[in-house]
Design an enzyme around this catalytic site. Sequence first.
Site, PDB file in Angstrom:
ATOM      1  N   PHE A 156      33.910   4.436 -36.000  1.00 30.09           N
ATOM      2  CA  PHE A 156      34.957   5.290 -36.725  1.00 30.09           C
ATOM      3  C   PHE A 156      34.662   5.362 -37.970  1.00 30.09           C
ATOM      4  O   PHE A 156      34.335   4.680 -38.752  1.00 30.09           O
ATOM      5  CB  PHE A 156      36.092   4.112 -36.405  1.00 30.09           C
TER       6      PHE A 156
ATOM      7  N   THR B  53      36.906  11.464 -39.370  1.00 21.50           N
ATOM      8  CA  THR B  53      37.214  11.743 -37.882  1.00 21.50           C
ATOM      9  C   THR B  53      38.274  11.090 -37.208  1.00 21.50           C
ATOM     10  O   THR B  53      38.845  11.683 -36.299  1.00 21.50           O
ATOM     11  CB  THR B  53      35.834  11.509 -37.228  1.00 21.50           C
ATOM     12  N   ARG B  54      38.667   9.927 -37.562  1.00 25.13           N
ATOM     13  CA  ARG B  54      39.872   9.224 -36.978  1.00 25.13           C
ATOM     14  C   ARG B  54      39.452   8.769 -35.502  1.00 25.13           C
ATOM     15  O   ARG B  54      40.053   8.815 -34.754  1.00 25.13           O
ATOM     16  CB  ARG B  54      40.966   9.643 -37.388  1.00 25.13           C
ATOM     17  N   MET B  55      38.177   8.830 -34.956  1.00 26.56           N
ATOM     18  CA  MET B  55      37.926   8.446 -33.849  1.00 26.56           C
ATOM     19  C   MET B  55      36.379   7.757 -33.618  1.00 26.56           C
ATOM     20  O   MET B  55      35.563   7.885 -34.648  1.00 26.56           O
ATOM     21  CB  MET B  55      37.913   9.608 -32.760  1.00 26.56           C
TER      22      MET B  55
ATOM     23  N   ASP C 284      50.266  -0.507 -46.542  1.00 23.91           N
ATOM     24  CA  ASP C 284      49.315  -0.427 -45.374  1.00 23.91           C
ATOM     25  C   ASP C 284      50.284  -0.961 -43.995  1.00 23.91           C
ATOM     26  O   ASP C 284      50.741  -2.062 -44.065  1.00 23.91           O
ATOM     27  CB  ASP C 284      48.089  -0.884 -45.152  1.00 23.91           C
TER      28      ASP C 284
ATOM     29  N   LYS D  71      37.298   7.947 -28.504  1.00 21.41           N
ATOM     30  CA  LYS D  71      38.774   7.429 -28.337  1.00 21.41           C
ATOM     31  C   LYS D  71      39.294   7.574 -29.777  1.00 21.41           C
ATOM     32  O   LYS D  71      38.375   7.110 -30.699  1.00 21.41           O
ATOM     33  CB  LYS D  71      38.928   5.962 -27.726  1.00 21.41           C
TER      34      LYS D  71
END
Length: 688
Positions: free
Chosen positions: A383, A387-389, A313, A401
């Site tokens: 978050f 969806t990564r938002m 990561d 965002k």
Amino acid sequence: MTRKQRAIFEPALVRTALLDAVKKLDPRVQWRNPVMFVVYLGSGLTTLIWLAILSGQTTGSALFTGSVALWLWFTVLFANFAEALAEGRSKAQAESLRGVKKTSWAKKLSEARFDAPQEKVSADSLRKGDVVLIEAGDTVPCDGEVLEGGASVDESAITGESAPVIRESGGDFSSVTGGTRVLSDWLVVECSVNPGETFLDRMIAMVEGAKRRKTPNEVALTILLVALTIVFLLATATLYPFSVFSVEANQAGSPVTITVLVALLVCLIPTTIGGLLSAIGVAGMSRMLGANVIATSGRAVEAAGDVDVLLLDKTGTITLGNRQASEFLPAPGVTEQQLADAAQLSSLADETPEGRSIVVLAKQRFNLRERDLHSLNATFVPFSAQTRMSGVNVQDRMIRKGAVDAIRRHVESNQGHFPRAVEDAVESVARTGGTPLVVADGPRVLGVVALKDIVKGGIKERFAELRKMGIKTVMITGDNRLTAAAIAAEAGVDDFLAEATPEAKLALIRQYQAEGRLVAMTGDGTNDAPALAQADVAVAMNSGTQAAKEAGNMVDLDSNPTKLIEVVHIGKQMLMTRGSLTTFSIANDVAKYFAIIPAAFAATYPQLNALNVMQLHSPASAILSAVIFNALIIVFLIPLALKGVSYKAMSAAALLRRNLWIYGLGGLLVPFVGIKLIDLVLAALIMS
């Protein structure tokens, strides 16, 4: 951090190991090690012959036969001692962990809320699904997930780290471990295991290794050692009729005795590695614990040594992980303050370092004060990896965002347009190694928030070392490709996976495994669980969720993602130790040929005296010297087996050459010196 390592020959451990070595003389224990079981049988046979000589039932030298029998028993005992010493070190570590387990009480709740009715029960009576309240000063009674609240927790009893950690509901820091202690505030926790199944219980069982199963490499090596033993057994068995025939044909000498044949067999079979093999495996697990990593099995440690792909990561492993908002880059028609206002609103309930830094930057630049989401009648959108938002719904506004591609999909799904100027801003931030977060209000893109992260010092050199060892490094990040490429180039990784989702991680692992490669990775969240379960070496963070810890085959108590590199080093060191001592064990047979063969057959074939290159004192001292050396070398190699051979980052071919020179050549030369010195001592004793 690492745990304090015990001295190898600590008096208390040695005393316990000596006692256990004698207990292991039980045939039911000995037969598990085929090579040493042959030595065990040979010891018994020579002891019976010695007793027969003493009672006058057969002829022969009682002193010589008794001495051989004694040193054969010592060979078995020394092998038992090596294993018992390794197990004793692990048991001592387990005892320190067992001391963490205390009889405690729990406040069991009738419902999953702070003010629910409670009853005081024994922690041992708690079952999976029970809900408990843990307040300041309480010991955590079970492993579980935090449902409500947040608290500072002292985990030093488990991790050895004195600094308290924060555990709270939601996110990847919601897991608590039984035996730790809450220092402040309170937690409502749902127990995730039944008694006897806690993380601490599993740690103790793993460390003690009571049910340690042989790893695939151990099994393969054992098969090789057994095959060599059978070959030498058959070869030795044919020597007796050959000796009888030779004596009759040459009318010289006398047939070789059973005692000499047993001594020859024991010296030729790979007793050195046979006696130390189990100790090496146990010590590998122990060294892993010394690095504050709990491995579920020796198989996991061994797999770490064979790994050739590391999935790392970016955040926390390659970079420092404290990305900070550094700039607001508004879209055309949007002021910087409007962008800052929307970005701050979307981050008010975002407790990540990035989210908090956006709130702080907006306050510093435009004096925008934090607002209460409840007073605004707003709904926070957390978050998610899918969806990564994240964002907030407030009145008729839908502020989000997140990653560029995620916001683009969101805007286009709302019939909006993604401006070219914003794409240029995203590329500009990404090219400098920053992370662009795009902010949108419904279908309208407001601009970009630039986040800056710093690559860890020295990480590039560590990746270069891994590359020398033939290990491919792959950076995993949710950043876009431009940002990922910039950081990958700066850090020196071999490849990267950008805009990573749990599904993409899983697919990448399967792709490498389909190519025949072994993959290692770290993870701490529930969304990491599928990939952790698929990886060959999966190091879960102790601070992570219960699902992640159950999916991994190792747990890092320090919750340090960089530890994966150290895990691979320990695994490779264990494999190298096993290979090096196997090479040494097989190579040192050569000197024993030169000691025993002339001693056994020179009376019948005087020409064999030419093989007595060490000029040993007599046939009896030559044979006894070889047997004594064969026993003592196990003792001298115990520290090497437990500590591991010295390890340097280099290619597999270079390592092989190095080890052949050190342990192959050493295995050839050391016995010549050792046997000669022992013979000189025996000769001096005989002369005195």
